[in-house]
Design a protein around this motif. Structure first.
Motif, short mmCIF file in Angstrom:
data_model
loop_
_atom_site.label_atom_id
_atom_site.label_comp_id
_atom_site.label_asym_id
_atom_site.label_seq_id
_atom_site.Cartn_x
_atom_site.Cartn_y
_atom_site.Cartn_z
N ASP A 413 73.46 36.86 73.14
CA ASP A 413 74.13 35.56 73.35
C ASP A 413 73.21 34.58 74.06
O ASP A 413 73.19 33.39 73.75
N GLU A 414 72.47 35.11 75.03
CA GLU A 414 71.54 34.24 75.77
C GLU A 414 70.56 33.56 74.80
O GLU A 414 70.28 32.38 74.91
N ASN A 415 70.06 34.36 73.84
CA ASN A 415 69.11 33.82 72.86
C ASN A 415 69.79 32.82 71.93
O ASN A 415 69.20 31.83 71.53
N LYS A 416 71.07 33.10 71.60
CA LYS A 416 71.81 32.16 70.75
C LYS A 416 71.94 30.81 71.44
O LYS A 416 71.73 29.76 70.83
N ILE A 417 72.29 30.86 72.75
CA ILE A 417 72.44 29.61 73.51
C ILE A 417 71.11 28.85 73.51
O ILE A 417 71.06 27.64 73.26
N GLN A 418 70.01 29.62 73.76
CA GLN A 418 68.67 28.99 73.77
C GLN A 418 68.37 28.33 72.42
O GLN A 418 67.84 27.23 72.35
N ALA A 419 68.76 29.03 71.33
CA ALA A 419 68.51 28.52 69.98
C ALA A 419 69.32 27.23 69.74
O ALA A 419 68.79 26.25 69.21
N TYR A 420 70.62 27.26 70.11
CA TYR A 420 71.47 26.06 69.92
C TYR A 420 70.93 24.87 70.72
O TYR A 420 70.91 23.74 70.24
N VAL A 421 70.47 25.17 71.93
CA VAL A 421 69.91 24.09 72.77
C VAL A 421 68.67 23.51 72.09
O VAL A 421 68.49 22.28 72.04
N MET A 422 67.79 24.40 71.56
CA MET A 422 66.56 23.93 70.88
C MET A 422 66.90 23.00 69.73
O MET A 422 66.17 22.05 69.44
N CYS A 423 68.04 23.30 69.05
CA CYS A 423 68.39 22.52 67.86
C CYS A 423 69.35 21.37 68.20
O CYS A 423 69.95 20.79 67.27
N ASN A 424 69.51 21.11 69.47
CA ASN A 424 70.43 20.03 69.94
C ASN A 424 71.88 20.25 69.50
O ASN A 424 72.64 19.30 69.36
N LYS A 425 72.27 21.52 69.28
CA LYS A 425 73.67 21.82 68.94
C LYS A 425 74.38 22.22 70.24
O LYS A 425 74.67 23.40 70.47
N LEU A 426 74.64 21.21 71.09
CA LEU A 426 75.14 21.50 72.45
C LEU A 426 76.58 22.02 72.44
O LEU A 426 76.95 22.85 73.26
#
Length: 468
Positions: A413-426
């Motif tokens: 989940d931590e990596n998913k959050i990091q990925a969403y943040v990278m893609c501006n999907k806040l």
């Protein structure tokens, strides 16, 4: 009286005596003006004066090679034969030199006033290669004299086999020729004469170096794996050389140590490793040749990677194998063995492949790559997630649905959050954050709120504030 150098006069007088056929008198005159060279191993043919004498003597003799030489001898030659005592030379050459006073005269001047190169070149000119070689050995001349005087004339006149036979005849183990043979190999390499080099290495039974030359024949100048497919016989030759070397090493291990001084040595472990590399390269070549023939190949690079290069090139091979099959799975097995055998940085290779797949818009293939990686049995827990995170630099090019699918495939989940943040999907980052353990969730939501505030996303900021 006038104090002039008499050398020129003595030389002219000596030449006049020669032309008159008075050989003993000529020797006496030349003795007053000719001097032996300071360094017998210098790479020239001695003084101009000596060369003139030799040139004249050689031109005087008619090269008659039939047994009845004597009938055709000129009167002058017969006179000379009567006048001069036969010379006792260290080496006597078979055939015309032995029976001809003018040739013997040449040898007298060369041995008295010439360089080793001049003597050797004389023997070579008159087909006395054995004498040239023996002179080289007796005088312990440097390898440059061998190259200049014997080796170059031999291969230029197509007599390399004859030279090899004589080297072996004089010393069956070739040990006394080691220095000269290695020098010849270096010379051929500098000149890019690789076919002659390979021929010589085989004669020397220098199997490791011969295998290295075969590698060059296999890789050099190839622009595609279709071309390499046609050069696979070189791979078989590499294996043959290495196997013969292993047999020789194991044979000599039983006996007392063999003095293979000039042949390249290699540990049995290294040789076995190289044989494995060749086997793997054969598989890679067959596979990529097939891909190019069936038209699935897409990658075009300036240089063609093979497993004989450095680690970066080996990683390129692994990438190429995965990307050029019908799908990722088809080439993954071979690529995985390349990564394992050479202990390459697997995640870096997988990430490289994933980035290429993004460029090719093959998003389902990325998921197949992740499946292959996780099933390989040696992937670390976060390898799959890291591969996706490395791809997301290109997220602007990835359609929204495929991007979501990729992030959903992540384990942590931590990596998913990091990925969403990278893609501006806040908003998506917020939804995953609130599912975490309470203390961690608070930290994550606060971070998302801060990012929303920075980017002016009031909706996500309000949701975060409300939850907090």
């Amino acid at each position: 009286k006038s104090g002039l150098d008499p050398g020129g006069a003595w030389h002219a007088w000596g030449m006049a005596c020669l032309k008159a056929g008075n050989l003993s008198s000529a020797r006496e005159k030349f003795n007053r003006c000719l001097k032996p060279p300071m360094d017998l191993n210098q790479l020239n043919h001695g003084s101009r004066l000596v060369q003139d004498v030799i040139q004249y003597l050689e031109s005087t003799v008619k090269p008659i090679l039939i047994a009845d030489d004597d009938y055709f001898a000129t009167l002058r030659e017969l006179e000379a034969t009567l006048r001069t005592r036969s010379l006792s030379l260290e080496v006597m050459c078979e055939g015309k030199i032995q029976h001809n006073s003018y040739y013997q005269e040449c040898l007298f001047y060369l041995h008295s006033y010439g360089t080793n190169l001049a003597i050797i070149s004389f023997y070579m000119r008159h087909d006395c290669m054995r004498e040239a070689l023996l002179h080289l050995l007796n005088k312990e001349s440097p390898s440059e004299v061998f190259i200049e005087g014997i080796f170059i004339p031999s291969y230029e006149s197509g007599k390399l086999h004859m030279l090899e036979n004589l080297l072996e005849y004089i010393d069956p183990g070739l040990e006394s020729w080691g220095v000269y043979l290695i020098a010849a190999c270096k010379y051929l390499q500098r000149k890019n004469y690789y076919h002659i080099l390979y021929e010589l290495q085989q004669f020397m039974k220098d199997h490791v170096r011969a295998a290295m030359t075969c590698i060059r024949f296999f890789t050099h100048g190839a622009k595609s794996y279709t071309e390499l497919g046609g050069k696979q016989t070189w791979l078989l030759k590499i294996k043959d050389h290495l196997k013969v070397y292993l047999q020789e090493v194991s044979r000599s291990a039983g006996r007392k140590k063999m003095a293979f001084t000039f042949r390249k040595k290699m540990s049995a472990t290294d040789v076995s490793r190289h044989i494995n590399t060749v086997d793997l390269q054969m598989e890679v070549t067959k596979f990529l040749h097939q891909c190019e023939s069936s038209g699935t190949s897409q990658m075009t690079g300036s240089s063609l990677p093979t497993l004989f290069g450095n680690n970066n090139m080996k990683m390129d091979v692994a990438c190429k194998v995965m990307l050029e099959g019908k799908n990722i799975e088809e080439g993954f097995g071979i690529a995985f063995r390349v990564l394992q055998d050479f202990q390459l940085e697997a995640t870096e290779v997988y990430s490289k492949v994933a980035k290429q797949l993004v460029k090719q818009q093959k998003y389902s293939e990325i998921r197949q790559l992740l499946k292959c990686v996780s099933e390989s049995g040696v992937a670390a827990k976060n390898d799959g997630d890291n591969i996706i995170l490395n791809c997301l630099n290109e997220f602007k090019n990835i359609p929204a649905e495929d991007l979501d699918n990729l992030i959903q495939d992540m384990d942590s989940d931590e990596n998913k959050i990091q990925a969403y943040v990278m893609c501006n999907k806040l908003r998506s980052a917020y939804l995953v954050s609130v599912r975490q353990e309470k203390t961690r969730a608070v930290q994550l939501v606060q971070h998302v709120r801060q990012l929303a505030e920075n980017s002016g996303d009031d909706v996500v900021k309000a949701i975060c504030t409300q939850w907090l």
